[in-house]
Design a protein around this motif. Structure first.
Motif, mmCIF file in Angstrom:
data_model
loop_
_atom_site.group_PDB
_atom_site.id
_atom_site.type_symbol
_atom_site.label_atom_id
_atom_site.label_comp_id
_atom_site.label_asym_id
_atom_site.label_seq_id
_atom_site.Cartn_x
_atom_site.Cartn_y
_atom_site.Cartn_z
ATOM 1 N N ARG A 1 0.853 -1.188 0.000
ATOM 2 C CA ARG A 1 0.000 0.000 0.000
ATOM 3 C C ARG A 1 0.887 1.236 0.000
ATOM 4 O O ARG A 1 1.801 1.371 0.804
ATOM 5 N N VAL A 2 0.594 2.151 -0.921
ATOM 6 C CA VAL A 2 1.388 3.366 -1.088
ATOM 7 C C VAL A 2 0.529 4.583 -0.778
ATOM 8 O O VAL A 2 -0.542 4.757 -1.362
ATOM 9 N N LEU A 3 1.015 5.416 0.123
ATOM 10 C CA LEU A 3 0.372 6.694 0.413
ATOM 11 C C LEU A 3 1.068 7.744 -0.452
ATOM 12 O O LEU A 3 2.244 8.053 -0.256
ATOM 13 N N ASP A 4 0.334 8.267 -1.406
ATOM 14 C CA ASP A 4 0.899 9.078 -2.486
ATOM 15 C C ASP A 4 0.527 10.547 -2.312
ATOM 16 O O ASP A 4 -0.596 10.946 -2.580
ATOM 17 N N LEU A 5 1.486 11.343 -1.873
ATOM 18 C CA LEU A 5 1.281 12.784 -1.729
ATOM 19 C C LEU A 5 2.012 13.542 -2.832
ATOM 20 O O LEU A 5 2.539 14.633 -2.617
ATOM 21 N N THR A 6 2.044 12.973 -4.032
ATOM 22 C CA THR A 6 2.757 13.621 -5.134
ATOM 23 C C THR A 6 1.783 14.252 -6.108
ATOM 24 O O THR A 6 0.604 13.906 -6.158
ATOM 25 N N ARG A 7 2.306 15.169 -6.914
ATOM 26 C CA ARG A 7 1.525 15.761 -7.992
ATOM 27 C C ARG A 7 2.471 16.181 -9.101
ATOM 28 O O ARG A 7 3.670 16.052 -8.991
ATOM 29 N N SER B 1 0.313 1.911 5.952
ATOM 30 C CA SER B 1 0.892 1.921 4.612
ATOM 31 C C SER B 1 2.313 1.379 4.632
ATOM 32 O O SER B 1 2.987 1.396 5.667
ATOM 33 N N ASP B 2 2.763 0.918 3.489
ATOM 34 C CA ASP B 2 4.127 0.417 3.334
ATOM 35 C C ASP B 2 5.075 1.493 2.838
ATOM 36 O O ASP B 2 6.252 1.514 3.203
ATOM 37 N N VAL B 3 4.549 2.360 1.986
ATOM 38 C CA VAL B 3 5.383 3.367 1.321
ATOM 39 C C VAL B 3 4.682 4.713 1.394
ATOM 40 O O VAL B 3 3.460 4.802 1.247
ATOM 41 N N PHE B 4 5.471 5.756 1.630
ATOM 42 C CA PHE B 4 4.990 7.145 1.663
ATOM 43 C C PHE B 4 5.830 7.904 0.629
ATOM 44 O O PHE B 4 7.052 7.940 0.729
ATOM 45 N N ILE B 5 5.178 8.500 -0.364
ATOM 46 C CA ILE B 5 5.906 9.214 -1.420
ATOM 47 C C ILE B 5 5.378 10.637 -1.513
ATOM 48 O O ILE B 5 4.168 10.863 -1.556
ATOM 49 N N GLU B 6 6.291 11.598 -1.537
ATOM 50 C CA GLU B 6 5.894 13.010 -1.610
ATOM 51 C C GLU B 6 6.888 13.776 -2.471
ATOM 52 O O GLU B 6 8.046 13.388 -2.596
ATOM 53 N N ASN B 7 6.420 14.895 -3.050
ATOM 54 C CA ASN B 7 7.326 15.748 -3.818
ATOM 55 C C ASN B 7 7.111 17.230 -3.501
ATOM 56 O O ASN B 7 7.099 18.083 -4.389
ATOM 57 N N PHE B 8 6.968 17.520 -2.217
ATOM 58 C CA PHE B 8 6.886 18.905 -1.759
ATOM 59 C C PHE B 8 8.284 19.522 -1.703
ATOM 60 O O PHE B 8 9.297 18.809 -1.709
ATOM 61 N N GLU C 1 10.857 11.988 9.769
ATOM 62 C CA GLU C 1 11.047 11.691 11.190
ATOM 63 C C GLU C 1 9.711 11.579 11.910
ATOM 64 O O GLU C 1 9.527 10.710 12.777
ATOM 65 N N SER C 2 8.765 12.433 11.534
ATOM 66 C CA SER C 2 7.442 12.377 12.174
ATOM 67 C C SER C 2 6.671 11.129 11.758
ATOM 68 O O SER C 2 6.044 10.459 12.588
ATOM 69 N N ILE C 3 6.720 10.808 10.467
ATOM 70 C CA ILE C 3 5.986 9.639 9.978
ATOM 71 C C ILE C 3 6.620 8.353 10.488
ATOM 72 O O ILE C 3 5.929 7.364 10.791
ATOM 73 N N ARG C 4 7.946 8.335 10.628
ATOM 74 C CA ARG C 4 8.622 7.137 11.127
ATOM 75 C C ARG C 4 8.200 6.812 12.557
ATOM 76 O O ARG C 4 8.174 5.645 12.953
ATOM 77 N N LYS C 5 7.844 7.831 13.330
ATOM 78 C CA LYS C 5 7.352 7.586 14.690
ATOM 79 C C LYS C 5 6.000 6.873 14.654
ATOM 80 O O LYS C 5 5.675 6.102 15.558
ATOM 81 N N GLU C 6 5.220 7.157 13.621
ATOM 82 C CA GLU C 6 3.928 6.495 13.462
ATOM 83 C C GLU C 6 4.096 5.070 12.935
ATOM 84 O O GLU C 6 3.335 4.173 13.290
ATOM 85 N N ASN C 7 5.098 4.882 12.063
ATOM 86 C CA ASN C 7 5.311 3.589 11.408
ATOM 87 C C ASN C 7 6.809 3.404 11.173
ATOM 88 O O ASN C 7 7.344 3.843 10.161
ATOM 89 N N PRO C 8 7.511 2.746 12.105
ATOM 90 C CA PRO C 8 8.969 2.607 12.002
ATOM 91 C C PRO C 8 9.435 1.863 10.751
ATOM 92 O O PRO C 8 10.588 2.025 10.334
ATOM 93 N N GLN C 9 8.568 1.081 10.140
ATOM 94 C CA GLN C 9 8.962 0.312 8.957
ATOM 95 C C GLN C 9 8.621 1.019 7.646
ATOM 96 O O GLN C 9 8.833 0.454 6.568
ATOM 97 N N ILE C 10 8.168 2.246 7.726
ATOM 98 C CA ILE C 10 7.742 2.961 6.526
ATOM 99 C C ILE C 10 8.931 3.207 5.596
ATOM 100 O O ILE C 10 10.054 3.453 6.035
ATOM 101 N N ILE C 11 8.681 3.087 4.307
ATOM 102 C CA ILE C 11 9.635 3.523 3.284
ATOM 103 C C ILE C 11 9.142 4.870 2.800
ATOM 104 O O ILE C 11 8.034 4.982 2.272
ATOM 105 N N TYR C 12 9.942 5.884 3.012
ATOM 106 C CA TYR C 12 9.526 7.270 2.757
ATOM 107 C C TYR C 12 10.405 7.822 1.632
ATOM 108 O O TYR C 12 11.620 7.933 1.775
ATOM 109 N N CYS C 13 9.781 8.172 0.516
ATOM 110 C CA CYS C 13 10.513 8.671 -0.658
ATOM 111 C C CYS C 13 10.149 10.121 -0.922
ATOM 112 O O CYS C 13 8.985 10.455 -1.130
#
Length: 420
Positions: free
Chosen positions: A22-28, A110-117, A130-142
């Motif tokens: 599952r990917v949380l997609d904050l990109t545009r 989610s497994d992956v968090f992707i953003e392009n801000f 750092e904030s999202i990792r506290k919610e989910n230590p195994q998150i892959i954040y791109c």
């Protein structure tokens, strides 16, 4: 036959390569959405988070617009639709505390968090790594930015055009400065964006595999500048080896002749001779045995040194027959060549049709989307196209209710507060 394997349909969700992701997609715009569309084609669940109201900026990048949309709905551009199939859209205002809380709740599952801000923008909302990792230590954040997360340019904005210039691509693209029409040219597509999306896809998949082995998530820092520079690898290695700065050569090749565009009776075709054996075969087909026996041209080094004289001879000969005639006889005799197609001609080509490089989708609102299919060919888990590009906020209620157990009352309150 492999044809039947690649073109099979009707896969179940568990048969897809990334059905467990599952990917949380904050990109545009393009680079981020291109990455997440690749993941969607391979079966990942993509939750596309957009601003309430207008959504992704590229929805308004028209014309052209999607045909067939209902008149009471905001029009979406074909640009947006080219990079957002296979996703579900949820609208959340991340500038509000309630919106930030929703994003964190989604990140936990989610497994992956992707953003392009821009660098640092999400930190002020408590949505940085750092904030999202506290919610989910195994998150892959791109994170995808123009210049990367550090360095003197890291806070600068930038678009594809800028990076094609800054990263060297335009210094080798275009006709020679000494010829009419010479000068720098950008590539006809947003190359830095597309390649950053592709490299980001590779990085995310590598991080998923690493987590499968180690149980650890990680942070990924992707930059458009880094990716467009990397794309010039063969030219860059030549520069480092020789000290000679590569220059624009139009359609010519620095190390091969004939290798370029040649005029015919009714247009132009590409001739791409890669070795001396092909050169002899080419000369025989075009009935220029004098060129084949000329010692100035028998070896590739000689053809490079005597490029102008050779091309003048070839131009004269190639203009005696039509493009279709030349292509037929050259292809028949194994001489590397090809037409110069526009996109109408591309999708009329029998090989393109056979490879099913066009995909057709239809949205619930009647909008029809035809686009280029994924070029990935996996025998067991081929790409699938289950969802058309979503209407902005189309799945907000569905996602919040199904994944976060938000009830009708809370949905009404969030909508009243314009959080969603």
């Amino acid at each position: 036959m492999l044809e039947n394997i690649f073109n099979q349909s009707g896969q179940g969700s568990d048969d897809k390569a990334l059905s467990n992701i599952r990917v949380l997609d904050l990109t545009r715009i393009l680079a981020g959405p291109w990455c997440t569309q690749n993941l969607a084609d391979l079966g990942a669940e993509i939750i596309k988070v957009e601003r309430p109201g207008n959504g992704d900026d590229t929805r308004a990048w028209g014309p052209p617009w999607l045909p067939g949309q209902q008149k009471d709905l905001p029009a979406d551009s074909s640009y947006y639709s080219a990079a957002n199939r296979g996703k579900r859209s949820v609208t959340i205002d991340i500038t509000t505390e309630q919106g930030q809380a929703l994003i964190k709740r989604l990140a936990r599952i989610s497994d992956v968090f992707i953003e392009n801000f821009k660098v640092g923008n999400l930190k002020k909302y408590g949505l940085d790594y750092e904030s999202i990792r506290k919610e989910n230590p195994q998150i892959i954040y791109c994170s995808i930015t123009g210049f990367g997360q550090d360095g003197p340019y890291s806070h600068r904005p930038g678009y594809d055009f800028v990076f094609q210039g800054m990263g060297g691509m335009m210094s080798i693209t275009g006709e020679k400065d000494s010829l009419p029409g010479g000068g720098p040219q950008k590539v006809g597509i947003a190359l830095a964006d597309i390649m950053t999306g592709m490299y980001s896809t590779i990085a995310v998949l590598a991080a998923i595999n690493h987590r499968n082995k180690s149980g650890k998530g990680q942070y990924i820092d992707m930059s458009l500048l880094d990716c467009i520079v990397a794309l010039g690898s063969n030219q860059i290695t030549g520069y480092f080896s020789s000290g000679n700065v590569p220059a624009r050569m139009g359609n010519a090749h620095m190390s091969l002749v004939p290798y370029g565009v040649y005029p015919t009776l009714d247009g132009h075709i590409i001739i791409a001779i890669g070795n001396d054996e092909q050169w002899q075969r080419y000369c025989s087909v075009i009935d220029r045995h004098d060129l084949a026996s000329d010692e100035d041209f028998t070896k590739v080094t000689g053809r490079i040194v005597n490029r102008e004289r050779l091309d003048a001879n070839l131009n004269q000969t190639m203009q005696t027959r039509s493009s279709a005639d030349w292509l037929e006889v050259l292809e028949k005799n194994g001489v590397p060549c090809g037409p110069i197609n526009n996109y109408e001609q591309v999708f009329q080509n029998e090989q393109v049709i056979h490879r099913k490089l066009k995909v057709d989708l239809e949205r619930e609102d009647g909008a029809r989307i035809s686009a280029a299919a994924s070029p990935l060919r996996l025998t067991s888990t081929p790409p699938t196209y289950d969802l058309p590009p979503p209407v902005v906020g189309q799945h907000t209620d569905e996602i919040l209710q199904q994944l976060l157990n938000v009830d009708d009352g809370e949905l009404a309150q969030l909508r009243k507060s314009r959080v969603i």
